[in-house]
Design a protein around this motif. Structure first.
Motif, short mmCIF file in Angstrom:
data_model
loop_
_atom_site.label_atom_id
_atom_site.label_comp_id
_atom_site.label_asym_id
_atom_site.label_seq_id
_atom_site.Cartn_x
_atom_site.Cartn_y
_atom_site.Cartn_z
N LEU A 161 31.47 -11.95 47.83
CA LEU A 161 32.00 -10.89 46.97
C LEU A 161 31.26 -9.58 47.21
N ASP A 162 29.96 -9.68 47.59
CA ASP A 162 29.19 -8.49 47.95
C ASP A 162 29.87 -7.73 49.08
N ALA A 163 30.23 -8.47 50.12
CA ALA A 163 30.86 -7.83 51.28
C ALA A 163 32.20 -7.21 50.90
N PHE A 164 32.95 -7.90 50.04
CA PHE A 164 34.23 -7.38 49.59
C PHE A 164 34.03 -6.10 48.78
N ALA A 165 33.02 -6.10 47.88
CA ALA A 165 32.77 -4.94 47.01
C ALA A 165 32.32 -3.73 47.81
N ASP A 166 31.64 -3.95 48.95
CA ASP A 166 31.22 -2.82 49.79
C ASP A 166 32.39 -1.97 50.24
N GLU A 167 33.57 -2.57 50.34
CA GLU A 167 34.75 -1.85 50.82
C GLU A 167 35.67 -1.41 49.69
N LEU A 168 35.24 -1.65 48.43
CA LEU A 168 36.10 -1.36 47.28
C LEU A 168 35.48 -0.25 46.44
#
Length: 539
Positions: free
Chosen positions: A397-404
């Motif tokens: 989810l960290d990686a996903f949040a970096d792009e959001l």
């Protein structure tokens, strides 16, 4: 027979005509032909100017006045005041002015008074009036002060108009900040209670369908209407104010709109006549109230419609935990805002007796935070369904949040209960700790995995913590809005939560536990959204 000088100085004016008709011999002044030269000079000055002038002379200060002063005597004191003692004519205010007369007579020093308020009875009722005047000594031939010259002007209109203008300005300013219909009523009643000289009492009625609801009042009464309710309905349906006795009944409508949103009952202050100017002032008050009430009604309707849309959106993002008897969830939006926000919860069956339970919190409120929340919630659900451990799911989810955009610094607590193993495995991304409640009433905080929030660089890899989770154990997860209530510290809020859980007890229905926690811990004016999930181990 009047002396020539008296006839000459009093000729040509209404008050002069009255003066010539007075039996001066019956007064302490005696006939005018015997008046001393200083008194004659003062009387000549009095009748030679249009400025209000009063001459008083002798032990009982007998009055002689001109047309300008006559206006101050109202409708009932003139013409009897001509040649009468001042103390008799102005008996109702004599205690207020006697000292000034005495000072002039004894010290020979003139006075100056600005906008003095006197409650006079000159037209058949007690009336507040304001005067600016100077009392000056009148000396006899030997230099003895025998009388007082009063040069005055009535300032009632300017003083009252200024006071009313300030009231209108302050009412407009305060109503501009009113948040809703109830606030309009509170502001209006609170301010008008402070203005009894102009508004003795006020009622504000709100039109609700065909009914009129009393929104606010400044009067103390028990169900008694100030005017007939049939008249209120007639005024709401009509277009013009109606005067009843000393009261104005006026429709309330937003500027530029014909439909009324209510009606105001404004009782005029008793010490001023309800003349054209007074009525115009009350109508301006009603116009201010109508504009604010109309705007509040429209705003309430718009917010109500928007709130319905927002609640529908929030429910689509947080559809609940239907079909799970061992999990209940609650969501409470920030009080005073839209029913959407950045807090979320989730509960997911993973198979093999395992259940994932999640709470999270995005920074901010409203639709923007809700949109980010919805994406984070969906992504984390996909990660746990993929079989990842709580720490691995949060790392993804960290990686996903970096792009959001907007996901920065969001916090998450993710736990997986394994009923067959009797364990709870959890990981936290900067979130407040969950609480474990045991059947015997004991509690324990789920700490040890307090990693940094999403997108924030940390000292190492995210980790899992595993603890026993036995029969009838209860897991309580929540967002910080439940326990953070400044100025109290969050540690105080966590202690309050633990106390509330112990008070409610471990064995009751989960719905009662969830609702009880919200009732005990949420303040009347919440500052943040709240998400709450309660899961109990049952076989």
């Amino acid at each position: 027979m009047l002396p020539a000088w008296f006839t000459a100085v009093t000729a040509g004016t209404p008050c002069g005509d009255v003066a010539r008709g007075v039996d001066w011999a019956a007064t302490s002044l005696g006939p005018p032909d015997g008046w001393p030269q200083p008194l004659r000079a003062a009387v000549e000055l009095c009748f030679s100017t249009r400025f209000p002038v009063l001459v008083t002379w002798g032990a009982d200060l007998v009055m002689v006045y001109n047309d300008g002063y006559r206006e101050m005597l109202g409708t009932q004191k003139h013409p009897a005041a001509m040649g009468a003692p001042c103390a008799d004519v102005w008996a109702e205010v004599w205690p207020d002015v006697e000292g000034l007369f005495h000072d002039v007579l004894t010290t020979a020093r003139p006075t100056w008074t600005t906008d003095m308020r006197l409650v006079v009875n000159r037209s058949g009722f007690a009336e507040e009036a304001y005067f600016t005047y100077s009392y000056s000594p009148l000396r006899d031939e030997d230099g003895t002060v025998r009388g007082v010259l009063d040069i005055a002007t009535e300032t009632t209109e300017s003083v009252v108009e200024g006071r009313r203008l300030r009231l209108l300005t302050e009412l407009s300013r305060r109503l501009h900040g009113a948040r809703d219909v109830e606030d309009v009523g509170r502001v209006a009643a609170g301010l008008l209670r402070l203005a009894p000289d102009d508004v003795a009492a006020a009622d504000v009625h709100l039109l609700d369908g065909d009914d009129l609801l009393l929104l606010a009042t400044t009067r103390a009464r028990d169900g008694v209407d100030a005017v007939d309710r049939a008249l209120l309905h007639d005024v709401v349906r009509g277009s013009a104010p109606v005067v009843v006795d000393h009261t104005l009944v006026c429709p309330l409508r937003k500027s530029g709109e014909s439909a009324a949103v209510g009606v105001a009952v404004l009782e005029a202050g008793p010490m001023r006549p309800l003349d054209e100017g007074f009525q115009a002032f009350l109508e301006l008050l009603a116009n201010n109230l109508g504009a604010a009430l109309g705007a509040a009604v429209r705003r309430d309707r718009e917010v109500g419609a928007l709130r319905h849309v927002a609640e529908t959106l929030q429910l689509s993002m947080l559809p609940g935990v239907t079909g799970m008897t061992d999990v209940v969830a609650r969501y409470r939006p920030k009080i005073g805002g839209l029913a959407v926000g950045g807090d979320w919860y989730d509960a997911v069956r993973l198979g093999g007796g395992r259940t994932a339970v999640v709470v999270g919190d995005c920074v901010g409120h409203g639709l923007g935070a809700a949109a980010v929340m919805g994406q984070l919630r969906s992504a984390l659900r996909a990660f746990v369904l993929d079989g990842r451990t709580p720490s691995d799911a949060i790392t993804s989810l960290d990686a996903f949040a970096d792009e959001l955009t907007g996901a920065e610094c969001a916090t998450v607590f993710c736990g997986v209960v394994d009923r067959s193993a009797g364990t709870l495995t959890y990981s936290s991304a900067g979130h407040v700790p969950g609480l474990l409640l045991h059947p015997d009433g004991g509690t324990g905080w789920l700490e040890g995995s307090g990693d940094v929030p999403l997108t924030v660089p940390g000292p190492g890899a995210r980790s899992d913590v595993t603890v026993p989770f036995g029969d009838a154990d209860t897991l309580v997860l929540f967002t910080d809005g439940l326990v953070e209530h400044p100025p109290a510290s969050i540690s105080t809020g966590l202690d309050d939560l633990a106390d509330a859980i112990r008070t409610i007890g471990p064995g009751g229905p989960l719905d009662d536990l969830a609702d009880g926690l919200l009732a005990r811990l949420l303040p009347a004016g919440g500052r943040d959204d709240v998400a709450l999930v309660v899961h109990r181990a049952v076989r």
